[in-house]
Design a protein around this motif. Structure first.
Motif, PDB file in Angstrom:
ATOM      1  N   ARG A  19       0.856  -1.306   0.015  1.00  8.56           N
ATOM      2  CA  ARG A  19      -0.104   0.055   0.050  1.00  8.56           C
ATOM      3  C   ARG A  19       0.740   1.041  -0.252  1.00  8.56           C
ATOM      4  O   ARG A  19       1.677   1.531   1.005  1.00  8.56           O
ATOM      5  CB  ARG A  19      -1.127   0.091   1.287  1.00  8.56           C
ATOM      6  N   LEU A  20       0.729   2.013  -1.112  1.00  6.87           N
ATOM      7  CA  LEU A  20       1.726   3.416  -1.213  1.00  6.87           C
ATOM      8  C   LEU A  20       0.738   4.397  -0.800  1.00  6.87           C
ATOM      9  O   LEU A  20      -0.500   4.376  -0.617  1.00  6.87           O
ATOM     10  CB  LEU A  20       2.061   3.455  -2.575  1.00  6.87           C
ATOM     11  N   SER A  21       1.303   5.250   0.163  1.00  6.90           N
ATOM     12  CA  SER A  21       0.705   6.487   0.713  1.00  6.90           C
ATOM     13  C   SER A  21       1.421   7.823   0.172  1.00  6.90           C
ATOM     14  O   SER A  21       2.501   7.547  -0.269  1.00  6.90           O
ATOM     15  CB  SER A  21       0.910   6.562   2.086  1.00  6.90           C
ATOM     16  N   CYS A  22       0.333   8.878  -0.110  1.00  4.43           N
ATOM     17  CA  CYS A  22       0.780  10.277  -0.717  1.00  4.43           C
ATOM     18  C   CYS A  22       0.495  11.056   0.274  1.00  4.43           C
ATOM     19  O   CYS A  22      -0.685  11.221   0.419  1.00  4.43           O
ATOM     20  CB  CYS A  22       0.465  10.455  -2.171  1.00  4.43           C
ATOM     21  N   ALA A  23       1.482  11.548   0.956  1.00  4.69           N
ATOM     22  CA  ALA A  23       1.083  12.613   1.989  1.00  4.69           C
ATOM     23  C   ALA A  23       1.292  14.158   1.313  1.00  4.69           C
ATOM     24  O   ALA A  23       2.312  14.182   0.648  1.00  4.69           O
ATOM     25  CB  ALA A  23       1.979  12.561   3.136  1.00  4.69           C
ATOM     26  N   ALA A  24       0.275  15.072   1.522  1.00  2.00           N
ATOM     27  CA  ALA A  24       0.201  16.202   0.956  1.00  2.00           C
ATOM     28  C   ALA A  24       0.041  17.376   1.834  1.00  2.00           C
ATOM     29  O   ALA A  24      -0.400  17.390   2.877  1.00  2.00           O
ATOM     30  CB  ALA A  24      -1.156  16.226  -0.114  1.00  2.00           C
ATOM     31  N   SER A  25       0.884  18.238   1.474  1.00  2.00           N
ATOM     32  CA  SER A  25       0.958  19.653   2.272  1.00  2.00           C
ATOM     33  C   SER A  25      -0.118  20.431   1.535  1.00  2.00           C
ATOM     34  O   SER A  25      -0.148  20.546   0.348  1.00  2.00           O
ATOM     35  CB  SER A  25       2.162  20.263   2.534  1.00  2.00           C
ATOM     36  N   GLY A  26      -0.657  21.484   2.246  1.00  2.00           N
ATOM     37  CA  GLY A  26      -1.232  22.524   1.568  1.00  2.00           C
ATOM     38  C   GLY A  26      -2.700  22.488   1.808  1.00  2.00           C
ATOM     39  O   GLY A  26      -3.258  21.263   1.571  1.00  2.00           O
ATOM     40  N   ARG A  27      -3.438  23.573   1.912  1.00  2.00           N
ATOM     41  CA  ARG A  27      -5.153  23.371   2.182  1.00  2.00           C
ATOM     42  C   ARG A  27      -5.788  22.848   1.036  1.00  2.00           C
ATOM     43  O   ARG A  27      -7.136  22.600   1.122  1.00  2.00           O
ATOM     44  CB  ARG A  27      -5.470  24.745   2.811  1.00  2.00           C
ATOM     45  N   THR A  28      -5.229  23.159  -0.136  1.00  2.00           N
ATOM     46  CA  THR A  28      -6.089  23.141  -1.508  1.00  2.00           C
ATOM     47  C   THR A  28      -5.771  21.585  -1.914  1.00  2.00           C
ATOM     48  O   THR A  28      -6.622  21.437  -2.938  1.00  2.00           O
ATOM     49  CB  THR A  28      -5.744  24.107  -2.549  1.00  2.00           C
ATOM     50  N   ARG A  72      -8.407   8.243  -1.555  1.00  2.00           N
ATOM     51  CA  ARG A  72      -7.736   9.387  -0.855  1.00  2.00           C
ATOM     52  C   ARG A  72      -8.868   9.765   0.567  1.00  2.00           C
ATOM     53  O   ARG A  72      -9.794   9.285   0.584  1.00  2.00           O
ATOM     54  CB  ARG A  72      -7.827  10.482  -1.918  1.00  2.00           C
ATOM     55  N   ASP A  73      -8.082  10.505   1.198  1.00  2.00           N
ATOM     56  CA  ASP A  73      -8.663  11.059   2.531  1.00  2.00           C
ATOM     57  C   ASP A  73      -8.495  12.494   2.602  1.00  2.00           C
ATOM     58  O   ASP A  73      -7.456  12.630   3.177  1.00  2.00           O
ATOM     59  CB  ASP A  73      -8.128  10.252   3.642  1.00  2.00           C
ATOM     60  N   ASN A  74      -9.426  13.161   2.285  1.00  2.00           N
ATOM     61  CA  ASN A  74      -9.012  14.702   1.993  1.00  2.00           C
ATOM     62  C   ASN A  74      -8.976  15.300   3.449  1.00  2.00           C
ATOM     63  O   ASN A  74      -8.157  16.246   3.565  1.00  2.00           O
ATOM     64  CB  ASN A  74     -10.136  15.491   1.411  1.00  2.00           C
ATOM     65  N   ALA A  75      -9.532  14.720   4.341  1.00  2.00           N
ATOM     66  CA  ALA A  75      -9.395  15.469   5.776  1.00  2.00           C
ATOM     67  C   ALA A  75      -7.997  15.115   6.415  1.00  2.00           C
ATOM     68  O   ALA A  75      -7.745  16.033   7.093  1.00  2.00           O
ATOM     69  CB  ALA A  75     -10.517  14.637   6.637  1.00  2.00           C
ATOM     70  N   LYS A  76      -7.329  14.163   5.863  1.00  2.00           N
ATOM     71  CA  LYS A  76      -5.997  14.099   6.159  1.00  2.00           C
ATOM     72  C   LYS A  76      -5.043  14.333   5.280  1.00  2.00           C
ATOM     73  O   LYS A  76      -3.889  14.062   5.565  1.00  2.00           O
ATOM     74  CB  LYS A  76      -5.681  12.326   6.592  1.00  2.00           C
ATOM     75  N   ASN A  77      -5.401  14.900   4.100  1.00  2.00           N
ATOM     76  CA  ASN A  77      -4.535  14.903   3.111  1.00  2.00           C
ATOM     77  C   ASN A  77      -3.538  14.126   2.644  1.00  2.00           C
ATOM     78  O   ASN A  77      -2.326  14.093   2.273  1.00  2.00           O
ATOM     79  CB  ASN A  77      -3.639  16.390   3.392  1.00  2.00           C
ATOM     80  N   MET A  78      -4.246  13.080   2.414  1.00  2.00           N
ATOM     81  CA  MET A  78      -3.690  11.491   2.083  1.00  2.00           C
ATOM     82  C   MET A  78      -4.220  11.095   0.699  1.00  2.00           C
ATOM     83  O   MET A  78      -5.404  11.015   0.593  1.00  2.00           O
ATOM     84  CB  MET A  78      -3.749  10.759   3.242  1.00  2.00           C
ATOM     85  N   GLY A  79      -3.335  10.283   0.102  1.00  2.00           N
ATOM     86  CA  GLY A  79      -3.650   9.331  -1.126  1.00  2.00           C
ATOM     87  C   GLY A  79      -3.173   8.313  -0.840  1.00  2.00           C
ATOM     88  O   GLY A  79      -2.000   8.019  -0.311  1.00  2.00           O
ATOM     89  N   TYR A  80      -3.873   6.960  -1.587  1.00  2.00           N
ATOM     90  CA  TYR A  80      -3.246   5.799  -1.396  1.00  2.00           C
ATOM     91  C   TYR A  80      -3.448   5.028  -2.650  1.00  2.00           C
ATOM     92  O   TYR A  80      -4.170   5.437  -3.526  1.00  2.00           O
ATOM     93  CB  TYR A  80      -4.257   4.978  -0.369  1.00  2.00           C
TER      94      TYR A  80
END
Length: 124
Positions: A19-28, A72-80
């Protein structure tokens, strides 16, 4: 501006899962289409999967359809990217990408923001 950091790559035997994760910064981030691409030394970077900003629509390359799941989980700014039934030909560096208003999710040139990549190696 969005910064992306992938994690979760590694070495796995054929038939296994990662399972790959992608952590994003930024409110948008929640407003951005997110994609996963992969690249090997012998090939150009290729599209793997993408998901709309609302997670209402997903897209897959034919080579991974039925085996990989993007979410994706927009509340956590994460993609999978859940990868099952892995094959040796899935071996590559995997990148997540994001941008707004991507009209062709399979086109890497339409994504401005990229992570640094994570290596996935599938042994036979």
């Amino acid at each position: 501006q969005v910064q992306l950091v992938e994690s979760g790559g590694g070495l796995v035997q054929a038939g296994g899962s990662l399972r790959l994760s992608c952590a994003a910064s930024g409110r948008t981030f929640s407003m951005y289409t997110m994609g996963w691409f992969r690249q090997t030394p012998r090939k150009e970077r290729e599209f793997v999967a993408a998901i709309s900003w609302s997670a209402g629509t997903t897209y897959y390359a034919d080579s991974v359809k039925g085996r990989f799941t993007i979410s994706r989980d927009n509340a956590k700014n994460m993609g999978y990217l859940q990868m099952n039934s892995l094959k040796p030909e899935d071996t590559a560096v995997y990148y997540c990408a994001a941008d707004r208003g991507v009209v062709d999710v399979k086109s890497e040139t339409l994504y401005r923001y990229w992570g640094q990549g994570t290596q996935v190696t599938v042994s036979s």
